[in-house]
Design a protein around this motif. Structure first.
Motif, PDB file in Angstrom:
ATOM      1  N   CYS A  70      -0.561   5.814   4.472  1.00 38.09           N
ATOM      2  CA  CYS A  70      -1.339   7.042   4.673  1.00 38.09           C
ATOM      3  C   CYS A  70      -1.368   7.309   6.181  1.00 38.09           C
ATOM      4  CB  CYS A  70      -2.754   6.899   4.111  1.00 38.09           C
ATOM      5  SG  CYS A  70      -3.812   5.830   5.086  1.00 38.09           S
ATOM      6  N   CYS A 105       0.845  -1.200   0.000  1.00 38.73           N
ATOM      7  CA  CYS A 105       0.000   0.000   0.000  1.00 38.73           C
ATOM      8  C   CYS A 105       0.879   1.248   0.000  1.00 38.73           C
ATOM      9  CB  CYS A 105      -0.953  -0.033   1.187  1.00 38.73           C
ATOM     10  SG  CYS A 105      -0.216   0.508   2.728  1.00 38.73           S
ATOM     11  N   CYS A 107      -2.162  -1.209   7.423  1.00 35.89           N
ATOM     12  CA  CYS A 107      -3.148  -1.200   8.510  1.00 35.89           C
ATOM     13  C   CYS A 107      -4.269  -2.165   8.184  1.00 35.89           C
ATOM     14  CB  CYS A 107      -3.675   0.215   8.747  1.00 35.89           C
ATOM     15  SG  CYS A 107      -4.964   0.677   7.598  1.00 35.89           S
ATOM     16  N   ARG A 151      -3.225   6.449   8.328  1.00 32.82           N
ATOM     17  CA  ARG A 151      -3.680   5.353   9.200  1.00 32.82           C
ATOM     18  C   ARG A 151      -2.590   4.306   9.440  1.00 32.82           C
ATOM     19  NH1 ARG A 151      -7.548   5.481   5.379  1.00 32.82           N
ATOM     20  NH2 ARG A 151      -9.364   6.712   5.921  1.00 32.82           N
ATOM     21  N   ALA A 152      -1.504   4.413   8.689  1.00 35.49           N
ATOM     22  CA  ALA A 152      -0.484   3.357   8.757  1.00 35.49           C
ATOM     23  C   ALA A 152       0.043   3.193  10.172  1.00 35.49           C
ATOM     24  CB  ALA A 152       0.662   3.674   7.807  1.00 35.49           C
TER      25      ALA A 152
HETATM   26 FE1  SF4 Z   1      -4.615   1.664   2.999  1.00 40.91          FE
HETATM   27 FE2  SF4 Z   1      -4.042   1.234   5.603  1.00 40.91          FE
HETATM   28 FE3  SF4 Z   1      -2.089   1.394   3.769  1.00 40.91          FE
HETATM   29 FE4  SF4 Z   1      -3.471   3.591   4.509  1.00 40.91          FE
HETATM   30  S1  SF4 Z   1      -2.100   2.341   5.753  1.00 40.91           S
HETATM   31  S2  SF4 Z   1      -2.895   3.008   2.446  1.00 40.91           S
HETATM   32  S3  SF4 Z   1      -5.532   2.690   4.746  1.00 40.91           S
HETATM   33  S4  SF4 Z   1      -3.689  -0.195   3.906  1.00 40.91           S
END
Ligand code: SF4
Length: 371
Positions: A278, A275, A310, A280-281
């Motif tokens: 972001c 991924c 995440c 949320r990581a």
């Molecule tokens: Fe998607 Fe989570 Fe990676 Fe953010 S941290 S890009 S929400 S998987």
């Protein structure tokens, strides 16, 4: 209700004649092949063979060597004999080197009609020699060296001009019954290049060699080539490709193979689904993805490894992959074939993924899944 099937390819291949470039078939139902070109002086046989060996090891299937001098022409026989992959001699300006390359046993010869004076008068002899030796000819038209007549007629290297040049040269060979031909119409602008190949594909059944010429340094050239080849290959156009980069030729092969793998035109090897990270990581995704990629470098089996930051998309992607991690709260849930097999602390994620990847790869190799 059944589950709808997921398409695995974008289009049927355009129907083209199949030709044989040494041991590699090009066109027809042959897989799209990847080419590059050496950057050494061809007359330096040792250095050229060394670079060809590196290219071969990286997956290159056909290699082109420049032949601007008599010393280069003299080196062709040894290079063609010792190379593990078919060698194409690249000839500009001097028709005598076309004959030398055919005599040297090169797998094919690339000629640039715009650069060979009185080329039209030589076609009969070239067709005769190439026919006798079973050597295909690539008519390699290039925007930067377009035939002066067509440049005058069209004012610049338009798609129509590139295509007319290529088909004119092909017609001269055809007059002598020679159709062992593949064609390229390269331009540095992907939009012009795509339009040229579309027109060419509709106008003949020759196999096509795709290239964005002078595509630039690695980053720009990779994007231009991927966009242009992607557009054409997704329409079934293209039988062999060369990514042109101002970078070592092995880089061209890596990019070319990745383009074909992305379009399912070549079996995928290691694929890291990671991924972008972001807010949320809960782990350093870049570092994790880089370490996993480095740890699995060179793996040849078609393994899909998900590295997710995440729990939002993490478990979903990790489940779809052969192997994956969904991170959160300083821990990583490790998935194998959709099942959580363990939860490890963040510091153990990389080594656990590599361990599990090795086990799966071993099993795949035993099952004969290796590419
Ligand atoms: Fe998607 Fe989570 Fe990676 Fe953010 S941290 S890009 S929400 S998987």
């Amino acid at each position: 209700l059944g589950i709808p099937s997921v398409p695995t390819k974008l289009a049927d291949r355009r129907v083209s004649r199949k030709i044989q470039v040494g041991s590699v078939a090009v066109g027809g139902d042959a897989p799209v092949s990847v080419q590059s070109m050496t950057t050494t002086r061809t007359s330096d046989i040792g250095a050229t063979l060394q670079q060809i060996a590196e290219l071969t090891a990286s997956g290159c299937q056909i290699v082109r060597v420049a032949c601007p001098t008599q010393d280069d022409a003299d080196a062709l026989a040894t290079i063609a004999r010792k190379s593990q992959i078919p060698v194409i001699a690249d000839i500009h300006f001097q028709p005598k080197y076309v004959f030398a390359a055919i005599d040297a046993g090169c797998a094919a010869v690339r000629v640039n009609p715009g650069n060979i004076k009185q080329f039209d008068d030589k076609v009969k002899e070239i067709a005769k020699a190439a026919s006798a030796a079973g050597t295909p000819i690539r008519i390699g038209v290039n925007a930067g060296s377009l035939d002066a007549r067509l440049l005058k007629k069209y004012g610049k290297a338009t798609p129509e001009a590139l295509v007319e040049s290529a088909l004119w040269e092909a017609s001269l060979f055809e007059e002598h019954g020679f159709r062992d031909i593949k064609i390229s119409v390269k331009h540095n602008d992907p939009v012009v290049m795509v339009n040229a190949y579309r027109q060419l594909a509709a106008a003949c059944d020759y196999p096509l060699h795709l290239g964005v010429t002078e595509a630039g340094p690695a980053f720009q050239g990779t994007i231009k080539s991927a966009v242009a080849f992607g557009a054409l290959l997704s329409e079934g156009i293209g039988d062999t490709i060369r990514v042109s980069l101002s970078a070592p030729p092995v880089e061209e092969i890596k990019v070319g193979m990745q383009i074909l793998e992305s379009l399912n035109l070549k079996q995928r090897r290691l694929e890291i689904v990671s991924c972008p990270s972001c807010g949320r990581a809960q782990v350093d995704v870049y570092k994790l993805a880089e370490e996993v990629t480095a740890g699995l470098d060179g793996m040849e089996v078609p393994l899909r490894v998900a590295v997710m930051g995440c729990v939002v998309n993490g478990p979903g992607e990790a489940r779809e992959a052969d192997l994956g991690v969904a991170s959160g709260n300083g821990k990583g849930q490790i998935f194998v074939k959709g099942e959580v097999i363990k939860t490890v602390p963040e510091s153990k994620i990389v080594e656990t993924l590599i361990d599990e990847a090795m086990k799966i790869a071993e099993q795949m190799e035993k099952d004969g899944v290796a590419s």
